[in-house]
Design a protein around this motif. Structure first.
Motif, PDB file in Angstrom:
ATOM      1  N   ASN A 238     106.765  92.969 -11.717  1.00 51.75           N
ATOM      2  CA  ASN A 238     107.440  91.788 -11.182  1.00 51.75           C
ATOM      3  C   ASN A 238     107.487  90.652 -12.210  1.00 51.75           C
ATOM      4  O   ASN A 238     107.890  89.542 -11.895  1.00 51.75           O
ATOM      5  N   GLY A 239     107.042  90.911 -13.444  1.00 50.07           N
ATOM      6  CA  GLY A 239     107.053  89.915 -14.510  1.00 50.07           C
ATOM      7  C   GLY A 239     105.786  89.088 -14.604  1.00 50.07           C
ATOM      8  O   GLY A 239     105.597  88.345 -15.555  1.00 50.07           O
ATOM      9  N   GLY A 240     104.892  89.211 -13.627  1.00 51.60           N
ATOM     10  CA  GLY A 240     103.626  88.483 -13.658  1.00 51.60           C
ATOM     11  C   GLY A 240     102.725  88.991 -14.772  1.00 51.60           C
ATOM     12  O   GLY A 240     102.744  90.178 -15.103  1.00 51.60           O
ATOM     13  N   GLU A 241     101.977  88.076 -15.365  1.00 49.24           N
ATOM     14  CA  GLU A 241     101.030  88.452 -16.409  1.00 49.24           C
ATOM     15  C   GLU A 241      99.632  88.039 -15.983  1.00 49.24           C
ATOM     16  O   GLU A 241      99.430  86.936 -15.465  1.00 49.24           O
ATOM     17  N   TRP A 242      98.686  88.924 -16.234  1.00 51.08           N
ATOM     18  CA  TRP A 242      97.291  88.692 -15.881  1.00 51.08           C
ATOM     19  C   TRP A 242      96.422  88.977 -17.083  1.00 51.08           C
ATOM     20  O   TRP A 242      96.659  89.927 -17.820  1.00 51.08           O
ATOM     21  N   LEU A 243      95.418  88.159 -17.254  1.00 51.86           N
ATOM     22  CA  LEU A 243      94.417  88.381 -18.280  1.00 51.86           C
ATOM     23  C   LEU A 243      93.253  89.099 -17.608  1.00 51.86           C
ATOM     24  O   LEU A 243      92.710  88.617 -16.615  1.00 51.86           O
ATOM     25  N   VAL A 244      92.907  90.274 -18.136  1.00 51.48           N
ATOM     26  CA  VAL A 244      91.843  91.087 -17.548  1.00 51.48           C
ATOM     27  C   VAL A 244      90.773  91.306 -18.615  1.00 51.48           C
ATOM     28  O   VAL A 244      91.036  91.897 -19.660  1.00 51.48           O
ATOM     29  N   ALA A 245      89.577  90.799 -18.347  1.00 56.45           N
ATOM     30  CA  ALA A 245      88.425  91.002 -19.234  1.00 56.45           C
ATOM     31  C   ALA A 245      87.468  91.951 -18.533  1.00 56.45           C
ATOM     32  O   ALA A 245      87.184  91.779 -17.342  1.00 56.45           O
TER      33      ALA A 245
ATOM     34  N   ASP B  98      92.356  88.123 -27.135  1.00 52.99           N
ATOM     35  CA  ASP B  98      91.067  87.633 -27.616  1.00 52.99           C
ATOM     36  C   ASP B  98      90.016  87.861 -26.532  1.00 52.99           C
ATOM     37  O   ASP B  98      90.324  87.788 -25.339  1.00 52.99           O
ATOM     38  N   PRO B  99      88.772  88.118 -26.912  1.00 55.61           N
ATOM     39  CA  PRO B  99      87.709  88.302 -25.916  1.00 55.61           C
ATOM     40  C   PRO B  99      87.556  87.067 -25.024  1.00 55.61           C
ATOM     41  O   PRO B  99      87.834  85.951 -25.434  1.00 55.61           O
ATOM     42  N   VAL B 100      87.109  87.310 -23.805  1.00 60.73           N
ATOM     43  CA  VAL B 100      86.844  86.251 -22.835  1.00 60.73           C
ATOM     44  C   VAL B 100      85.368  86.331 -22.476  1.00 60.73           C
ATOM     45  O   VAL B 100      84.900  87.363 -22.003  1.00 60.73           O
ATOM     46  N   GLN B 101      84.632  85.288 -22.729  1.00 61.20           N
ATOM     47  CA  GLN B 101      83.193  85.249 -22.462  1.00 61.20           C
ATOM     48  C   GLN B 101      82.494  86.451 -23.104  1.00 61.20           C
ATOM     49  O   GLN B 101      81.612  87.063 -22.520  1.00 61.20           O
ATOM     50  N   GLY B 102      82.954  86.815 -24.304  1.00 60.09           N
ATOM     51  CA  GLY B 102      82.360  87.928 -25.037  1.00 60.09           C
ATOM     52  C   GLY B 102      82.784  89.305 -24.563  1.00 60.09           C
ATOM     53  O   GLY B 102      82.287  90.312 -25.066  1.00 60.09           O
ATOM     54  N   LYS B 103      83.726  89.374 -23.617  1.00 63.10           N
ATOM     55  CA  LYS B 103      84.177  90.661 -23.082  1.00 63.10           C
ATOM     56  C   LYS B 103      85.567  90.976 -23.618  1.00 63.10           C
ATOM     57  O   LYS B 103      86.423  90.096 -23.700  1.00 63.10           O
ATOM     58  N   PRO B 104      85.825  92.242 -23.972  1.00 64.70           N
ATOM     59  CA  PRO B 104      87.166  92.622 -24.403  1.00 64.70           C
ATOM     60  C   PRO B 104      88.171  92.305 -23.296  1.00 64.70           C
ATOM     61  O   PRO B 104      87.859  92.427 -22.109  1.00 64.70           O
ATOM     62  N   ALA B 105      89.363  91.895 -23.706  1.00 60.65           N
ATOM     63  CA  ALA B 105      90.364  91.497 -22.716  1.00 60.65           C
ATOM     64  C   ALA B 105      91.738  92.029 -23.097  1.00 60.65           C
ATOM     65  O   ALA B 105      92.016  92.292 -24.268  1.00 60.65           O
ATOM     66  N   TRP B 106      92.574  92.172 -22.090  1.00 65.52           N
ATOM     67  CA  TRP B 106      93.950  92.618 -22.251  1.00 65.52           C
ATOM     68  C   TRP B 106      94.848  91.740 -21.407  1.00 65.52           C
ATOM     69  O   TRP B 106      94.446  91.252 -20.349  1.00 65.52           O
ATOM     70  N   ILE B 107      96.082  91.561 -21.870  1.00 68.38           N
ATOM     71  CA  ILE B 107      97.105  90.916 -21.064  1.00 68.38           C
ATOM     72  C   ILE B 107      97.928  92.038 -20.460  1.00 68.38           C
ATOM     73  O   ILE B 107      98.488  92.869 -21.186  1.00 68.38           O
TER      74      ILE B 107
END
Length: 112
Positions: free
Chosen positions: A90-97, A76-85
């Motif tokens: 190493n198994g870590g997950e980051w949300l990048v907008a 889902d977008p974050v602060q109106g910006k497209p985002a990806w997980i």
């Protein structure tokens, strides 16, 4: 806590999108488009491997622990910006907008 990183998308995306091939003039024109706020459109045209490389760069530029992104999925977008997980090796997950200007917001606060 979110961290912002300014990506070098203007330099990276033209190479990712065309595999580094093409004339210098074409690459320079593509880079100029990106600096004018076209980063989101360019990311949308990348295949998953290329997108993973862009997300990896954003994560590393934000000084997060990741040696490589092995998969990514739209979020889902974050602060109106497209985002990806992005999932790291190493198994870590980051949300990048990513904003139209190429600025990335990287956080480990994944959407619920």
């Amino acid at each position: 806590m979110p961290h912002r990183a300014l990506l070098a998308l203007a330099a990276f995306l033209p190479l990712a999108a065309c595999g580094g091939a093409g004339s210098d003039a074409a690459n320079n024109a593509a880079a100029a488009e990106d600096t004018q706020g076209n980063a989101i459109a360019r990311i949308g045209t990348l295949n998953e491997g290329e997108r993973n490389a862009v997300l990896f760069r954003a994560i590393r530029d934000a000084n997060r622990d990741c040696q490589g992104v092995i998969r990514s999925a739209a979020s889902d977008p974050v602060q109106g910006k497209p985002a990806w997980i992005a999932t790291c090796d190493n198994g870590g997950e980051w949300l990048v907008a990513i904003g139209a200007d190429g600025t990335a917001l990287v956080t480990n606060g994944l959407p619920s």
